[in-house]
Design a protein around this motif. Structure first.
Motif, PDB file in Angstrom:
ATOM      1  N   ARG A 228       0.937  -1.242   0.022  1.00 48.95           N
ATOM      2  CA  ARG A 228      -0.155   0.038   0.132  1.00 48.95           C
ATOM      3  C   ARG A 228       1.052   1.609  -0.031  1.00 48.95           C
ATOM      4  O   ARG A 228       0.579   2.418  -0.509  1.00 48.95           O
ATOM      5  N   THR A 229       1.905   1.328   0.730  1.00 48.09           N
ATOM      6  CA  THR A 229       2.702   2.683   1.000  1.00 48.09           C
ATOM      7  C   THR A 229       3.460   2.911  -0.565  1.00 48.09           C
ATOM      8  O   THR A 229       3.882   4.081  -0.582  1.00 48.09           O
ATOM      9  N   SER A 230       3.934   1.749  -1.087  1.00 45.29           N
ATOM     10  CA  SER A 230       4.790   1.967  -1.996  1.00 45.29           C
ATOM     11  C   SER A 230       4.018   2.150  -3.452  1.00 45.29           C
ATOM     12  O   SER A 230       4.454   2.680  -4.371  1.00 45.29           O
TER      13      SER A 230
END
Length: 354
Positions: free
Chosen positions: A219-221
């Motif tokens: 999700r963050t990348s």
């Protein structure tokens, strides 16, 4: 023992319906993996209609002692191993991993149910015979219940939830075989909390436990699953621990086991901030494949040297057999024997076969 200069173990290949590939990489690289399932027959939403099996239909028509009819989940609560306390460290868990909709993901889906369960029974024998402590085995099925996907899908999360029918089916397989069951989450781009909430009715059963896979937490990348190795922070693992602990307290069930897969340093960050809870037993599972010497090095570098609570070790019936171990006496590829795995320090208490 070689440390970070060694390539990390290749992670299990992402199955995207176009075949699978695997290649070794450094700590920050990714490749395709077999750890996910794509199937046109599976429901991708928790709201999709479900089908009740004949066994569950019969249970639904059964009147409980209190005078109400049993739901399918109620019927699952009446079977399974009778566990009254913590499983670890008194037993060693031996799990078969996969998904019944895919022959590529692992042994759980590669073989018909009855053959797979016979294999599990047979595989358990040497783990006691080759263990000087004769630790009893608790058999388990480890289902990928939420699978990362190579496309965003309707939810935009690059993940797909298995249907209620599929999840209950595998839980029933486990329960009727005196085995526990793990439900594994590959979130893709989804937040972890709602995915755990989706599985909560099943996790409330006393013999159902949780696995979370940082490899597919992207999700963050924003990367597509299979293109990069994902990550969980200690805060994510603490969130899962708190979620399970509340179930234990509210439902008065035995402590839950939380399996966290890992084969690189970045897959779990700030491990020292992971908080232990008496209601949850955390297993850091060495999840990479390769020749035995590389698997041992990975276990040392990312599991042993960053301890949390309990440890696990994954064995691949196929991928571990791809290369000869040049640092061993063996002239052909071989699958590690229980005695080899049990020579590790600490001795893994969770063993997973894919």
């Amino acid at each position: 023992m070689m440390k970070l200069a060694l390539p990390v173990l290749v992670f299990s290949a992402l199955w995207l319906g176009q075949g699978c590939q695997s290649k070794a990489g450094k700590d920050q690289t990714g490749s395709t993996s077999d750890s996910t399932v794509t199937t046109s027959t599976e429901s991708a939403s928790a709201d999709s209609p479900t089908t009740t099996s004949a066994a569950d239909s019969a249970a639904t028509d059964t009147t409980a002692a209190a005078g109400r009819k049993l739901s399918p989940l109620d019927s699952l609560g009446m079977i399974g191993p009778k566990i009254t306390g913590a499983i670890l460290p008194g037993k060693r868990i031996l799990a078969y991993y996969g998904n019944p909709h895919s022959k590529k993901m692992g042994v759980l889906g590669e073989y018909p149910k009855d053959e797979m369960l016979r294999m599990l029974d047979k595989q358990a024998i040497p783990w006691v015979e080759q263990d000087s402590a004769k630790t009893p085995i608790q058999k388990a099925l480890h289902l990928v219940a939420i699978s990362a996907q190579g496309a965003p899908g309707k939810n935009g999360h690059y993940s797909m939830r298995m249907s209620d029918k599929t999840i209950r089916k595998v839980i029933r397989w486990a329960g009727e075989h005196d085995a526990i069951c793990f439900l594994d989450i590959q979130v893709g781009h989804a937040p972890l909390g709602p995915e755990m909430e989706f599985l909560k009715p099943y996790l409330e059963l006393p013999y159902v436990h949780l696995g979370i896979d940082p490899e597919f937490a992207l999700r963050t990348s924003g990367a597509k699953p299979g293109s990069k190795i994902g990550t969980y922070d200690a805060a994510d693992i603490n969130e899962a621990t708190q979620f399970l602990s509340k179930i234990v307290r509210d439902k008065k069930v035995p402590p839950k086991v939380l399996v966290v897969h890992r084969f690189t340093r970045r897959m779990v960050t700030n491990y020292k901030n992971i908080k232990l809870d008496p209601n949850v037993q955390i297993v850091m599972n060495m999840d990479g494949w390769g020749p035995p010497s590389l698997k041992r090095d990975t276990y040392h570098d990312y599991i042993q040297t960053e301890p949390v609570q309990y440890t696990g070790f994954k064995l691949f019936y196929h991928n571990d057999m791809k290369k000869v171990d040049l640092r061993s006496k063996h002239k052909v590829p071989h699958l590690m024997e229980p005695s080899e795995v049990l020579s590790l320090n600490p001795k893994p208490l969770y063993i997973q076969y894919q």
